[in-house]
Design an enzyme around this catalytic site. Structure first.
Site, PDB file in Angstrom:
ATOM      1  N   ASN A   1      60.172  88.115  46.832  1.00  0.00           N
ATOM      2  CA  ASN A   1      59.115  89.093  45.716  1.00  0.00           C
ATOM      3  C   ASN A   1      58.342  89.297  47.148  1.00  0.00           C
ATOM      4  O   ASN A   1      57.384  88.455  47.109  1.00  0.00           O
ATOM      5  CB  ASN A   1      59.685  88.022  44.742  1.00  0.00           C
ATOM      6  CG  ASN A   1      58.313  88.063  43.961  1.00  0.00           C
ATOM      7  OD1 ASN A   1      57.242  89.811  44.507  1.00  0.00           O
ATOM      8  ND2 ASN A   1      57.123  88.336  43.264  1.00  0.00           N
ATOM      9  N   TRP A   2      57.812  90.706  47.493  1.00  0.00           N
ATOM     10  CA  TRP A   2      56.180  90.786  48.420  1.00  0.00           C
ATOM     11  C   TRP A   2      55.285  90.195  47.379  1.00  0.00           C
ATOM     12  O   TRP A   2      54.626  90.384  47.986  1.00  0.00           O
ATOM     13  CB  TRP A   2      56.504  91.947  48.998  1.00  0.00           C
ATOM     14  CG  TRP A   2      57.785  92.054  50.158  1.00  0.00           C
ATOM     15  CD1 TRP A   2      58.470  91.449  50.425  1.00  0.00           C
ATOM     16  CD2 TRP A   2      58.487  93.713  51.405  1.00  0.00           C
ATOM     17  NE1 TRP A   2      59.362  91.749  51.037  1.00  0.00           N
ATOM     18  CE2 TRP A   2      58.589  93.353  51.442  1.00  0.00           C
ATOM     19  CE3 TRP A   2      58.018  95.147  50.940  1.00  0.00           C
ATOM     20  CZ2 TRP A   2      59.138  94.153  52.739  1.00  0.00           C
ATOM     21  CZ3 TRP A   2      57.934  95.311  51.514  1.00  0.00           C
ATOM     22  CH2 TRP A   2      58.947  95.676  52.766  1.00  0.00           C
ATOM     23  N   LYS A   3      55.615  90.658  46.483  1.00  0.00           N
ATOM     24  CA  LYS A   3      54.109  90.771  45.121  1.00  0.00           C
ATOM     25  C   LYS A   3      52.916  90.974  46.435  1.00  0.00           C
ATOM     26  O   LYS A   3      53.712  92.444  46.584  1.00  0.00           O
ATOM     27  CB  LYS A   3      53.366  89.088  45.436  1.00  0.00           C
ATOM     28  CG  LYS A   3      54.729  88.141  45.122  1.00  0.00           C
ATOM     29  CD  LYS A   3      53.648  86.293  45.115  1.00  0.00           C
ATOM     30  CE  LYS A   3      55.389  85.824  44.753  1.00  0.00           C
ATOM     31  NZ  LYS A   3      54.663  84.335  44.064  1.00  0.00           N
TER      32      LYS A   3
ATOM     33  N   HIS B   1      58.083  87.342  35.461  1.00  0.00           N
ATOM     34  CA  HIS B   1      57.442  86.199  36.904  1.00  0.00           C
ATOM     35  C   HIS B   1      56.156  86.136  36.157  1.00  0.00           C
ATOM     36  O   HIS B   1      55.604  85.850  35.270  1.00  0.00           O
ATOM     37  CB  HIS B   1      56.809  87.102  37.670  1.00  0.00           C
ATOM     38  CG  HIS B   1      56.838  87.193  38.959  1.00  0.00           C
ATOM     39  ND1 HIS B   1      55.728  86.229  39.348  1.00  0.00           N
ATOM     40  CD2 HIS B   1      57.356  86.294  39.523  1.00  0.00           C
ATOM     41  CE1 HIS B   1      55.908  85.029  40.280  1.00  0.00           C
ATOM     42  NE2 HIS B   1      56.865  85.111  40.875  1.00  0.00           N
TER      43      HIS B   1
ATOM     44  N   GLU C   1      52.957  84.716  36.991  1.00  0.00           N
ATOM     45  CA  GLU C   1      52.203  85.325  37.930  1.00  0.00           C
ATOM     46  C   GLU C   1      51.598  86.711  36.297  1.00  0.00           C
ATOM     47  O   GLU C   1      50.621  86.975  36.035  1.00  0.00           O
ATOM     48  CB  GLU C   1      52.143  86.640  39.094  1.00  0.00           C
ATOM     49  CG  GLU C   1      51.766  84.874  39.997  1.00  0.00           C
ATOM     50  CD  GLU C   1      52.189  85.380  41.636  1.00  0.00           C
ATOM     51  OE1 GLU C   1      52.856  86.573  41.437  1.00  0.00           O
ATOM     52  OE2 GLU C   1      52.462  84.064  42.363  1.00  0.00           O
TER      53      GLU C   1
ATOM     54  N   GLU D   1      61.853  80.560  37.631  1.00  0.00           N
ATOM     55  CA  GLU D   1      60.605  79.911  38.511  1.00  0.00           C
ATOM     56  C   GLU D   1      59.427  78.359  37.848  1.00  0.00           C
ATOM     57  O   GLU D   1      58.570  79.098  37.039  1.00  0.00           O
ATOM     58  CB  GLU D   1      59.873  81.189  38.619  1.00  0.00           C
ATOM     59  CG  GLU D   1      60.575  81.757  38.694  1.00  0.00           C
ATOM     60  CD  GLU D   1      60.347  83.032  40.389  1.00  0.00           C
ATOM     61  OE1 GLU D   1      60.954  82.882  41.175  1.00  0.00           O
ATOM     62  OE2 GLU D   1      58.681  83.388  39.540  1.00  0.00           O
TER      63      GLU D   1
ATOM     64  N   GLY E   1      54.535  79.037  45.052  1.00  0.00           N
ATOM     65  CA  GLY E   1      52.641  79.042  46.141  1.00  0.00           C
ATOM     66  C   GLY E   1      52.402  78.192  46.479  1.00  0.00           C
ATOM     67  O   GLY E   1      51.533  78.326  47.016  1.00  0.00           O
TER      68      GLY E   1
ATOM     69  N   SER F   1      58.343  78.436  46.063  1.00  0.00           N
ATOM     70  CA  SER F   1      58.509  77.457  47.978  1.00  0.00           C
ATOM     71  C   SER F   1      59.864  76.932  48.049  1.00  0.00           C
ATOM     72  O   SER F   1      59.918  76.483  48.908  1.00  0.00           O
ATOM     73  CB  SER F   1      57.588  75.801  47.481  1.00  0.00           C
ATOM     74  OG  SER F   1      56.122  75.881  46.981  1.00  0.00           O
TER      75      SER F   1
ATOM     76  N   GLY G   1      58.975  84.333  47.550  1.00  0.00           N
ATOM     77  CA  GLY G   1      57.480  85.254  47.604  1.00  0.00           C
ATOM     78  C   GLY G   1      56.877  85.351  48.529  1.00  0.00           C
ATOM     79  O   GLY G   1      57.666  84.810  50.068  1.00  0.00           O
ATOM     80  N   GLY G   2      56.384  83.682  49.162  1.00  0.00           N
ATOM     81  CA  GLY G   2      55.713  83.752  50.394  1.00  0.00           C
ATOM     82  C   GLY G   2      56.687  84.053  51.811  1.00  0.00           C
ATOM     83  O   GLY G   2      56.533  84.437  53.183  1.00  0.00           O
TER      84      GLY G   2
HETATM   85  P1  PGA Z   1      57.007  81.543  46.245  1.00  0.00           P
HETATM   86  O1  PGA Z   1      56.944  82.428  45.561  1.00  0.00           O
HETATM   87  O2  PGA Z   1      58.165  81.675  47.292  1.00  0.00           O
HETATM   88  O3  PGA Z   1      55.484  82.285  47.425  1.00  0.00           O
HETATM   89  O4  PGA Z   1      56.698  80.231  45.714  1.00  0.00           O
HETATM   90  C1  PGA Z   1      57.829  82.561  44.305  1.00  0.00           C
HETATM   91  C2  PGA Z   1      58.118  83.694  43.255  1.00  0.00           C
HETATM   92  O5  PGA Z   1      56.649  83.763  42.830  1.00  0.00           O
HETATM   93  O6  PGA Z   1      58.888  84.477  42.861  1.00  0.00           O
END
Ligand code: PGA
Length: 287
Positions: free
Chosen positions: A29-31, A115, A117, A187, A193, A233, A254-255
């Site tokens: 997930n590149w956000k 998600h 966010e 999640e 993050g 994470s 994500g990251g």
């Molecule tokens: P993260 O994000 O791997 O940077 O913690 C996960 C996500 O939001 O799907």
């Protein structure tokens, strides 16, 4: 790291997943990251590096402007493209919004809904998530429906209630046939993050709770077939231990999905396990 001592244990878990047709899904997930040139460069490199990983499904959830170019790069490759959100109406005067039909028309096969966010920064409610899920299904997209508790909710012992509410509202009125086309993602908000990952045991325990809820809401057969991803994470050095848990059918990252080197390691997580197993066997032989 808590690697399994028995090298065959992982194989058994993989077999159990397969028996229920739950092919592991490794999703990036590149956000809101990258510009077009970076996105294309990454995609070309990823296509080279993961052209043959038959045991897992590989997915990149990218920002809207990159979806069509990425799906062109990934044509004739097993890598799929997904979006990170959508609006539930099919078309109309909704400035700034993107519909499921539009996503399907640019080569998407998946879309993330709910998600954390979106829920916490943009105020998406579980009712919104429900409408988004249904509109995704209507356009033949696979929704990845996210649920997860905040830190204070976990610490005050409310995780189960929060997840139960999110799930009953987000999946309201879905038929079994529709639900069979969805993927769930657990999640925990406190792990996203933050570098603070749920332990494999914590993730597995909560995902078993989610599977049991699915059983209660639908039936046993559906609960066994539904893939439940973990996100929060996930990194190359913890993915193997997480994926060794029986109720984790993939990861949403994500990251650590932003660099192609690190995402490749996540996709090939089982190689880390194989190295570990041969070390274990070598150690046992040497004893
Ligand atoms: P993260 O994000 O791997 O940077 O913690 C996960 C996500 O939001 O799907």
């Amino acid at each position: 790291m808590v690697h399994f001592k028995d090298p065959f244990e992982k194989m058994e878990r993989e077999n159990e997943r397969r028996q229920h047709m739950r092919k592991a899904l490794i999703a990036g997930n590149w956000k809101m990251n990258k510009v077009l040139t970076e996105a294309i460069e990454y995609a070309l490199a990823l296509k080279e590096r993961v052209s043959e990983v038959p045991e897992v499904e590989v997915l990149i959830c990218a920002p809207f402007p990159f979806l069509n170019p990425l799906s062109k790069v990934f044509e004739n490759s097993p890598i799929k493209v997904g979006a990170q959100d959508l609006y539930w109406e099919p078309k109309g005067a909704y400035t700034g919004s993107v519909s499921a039909q539009m996503l399907e028309s640019v080569g998407c096969s998946y879309v993330i809904v709910g998600h954390s966010e979106r829920r916490h920064v943009f105020g998406d409610t579980s009712e919104d998530v429900n409408k988004k899920t249904k509109s995704a299904l209507g356009a033949y997209l696979t929704p990845i429906v996210c649920v997860g508790e905040k830190l204070e909710e976990r610490e005050s012992g409310h995780t189960d209630n929060v997840l139960r509410n999110q799930m009953t509202q987000s999946l309201a009125d879905l038929t079994k046939e529709e639900m069979l086309k969805c993927v769930m993602a657990y999640e925990p908000v406190w792990a996203i993050g933050t570098g603070r990952t749920a332990t494999p045991h914590q993730a597995n325990e909560t995902q078993l709770f989610i599977r049991n809820l699915l059983k209660e809401m639908f039936d046993k057969d559906l609960a066994e077939q539904t893939r439940i991803l973990y996100g929060g994470s996930v990194k190359p050095d913890n993915v193997y231990d997480l994926m060794s848990e029986p109720n984790l059918d993939g990861v949403l990252v994500g990251g650590a999905s932003l660099s192609v080197e690190s995402f490749e390691k996540l996709v090939k997580y089982s190689e880390a396990g194989e190295e570990e197993s041969s070390d274990t066997v070598a150690n046992q032989d040497g004893e």
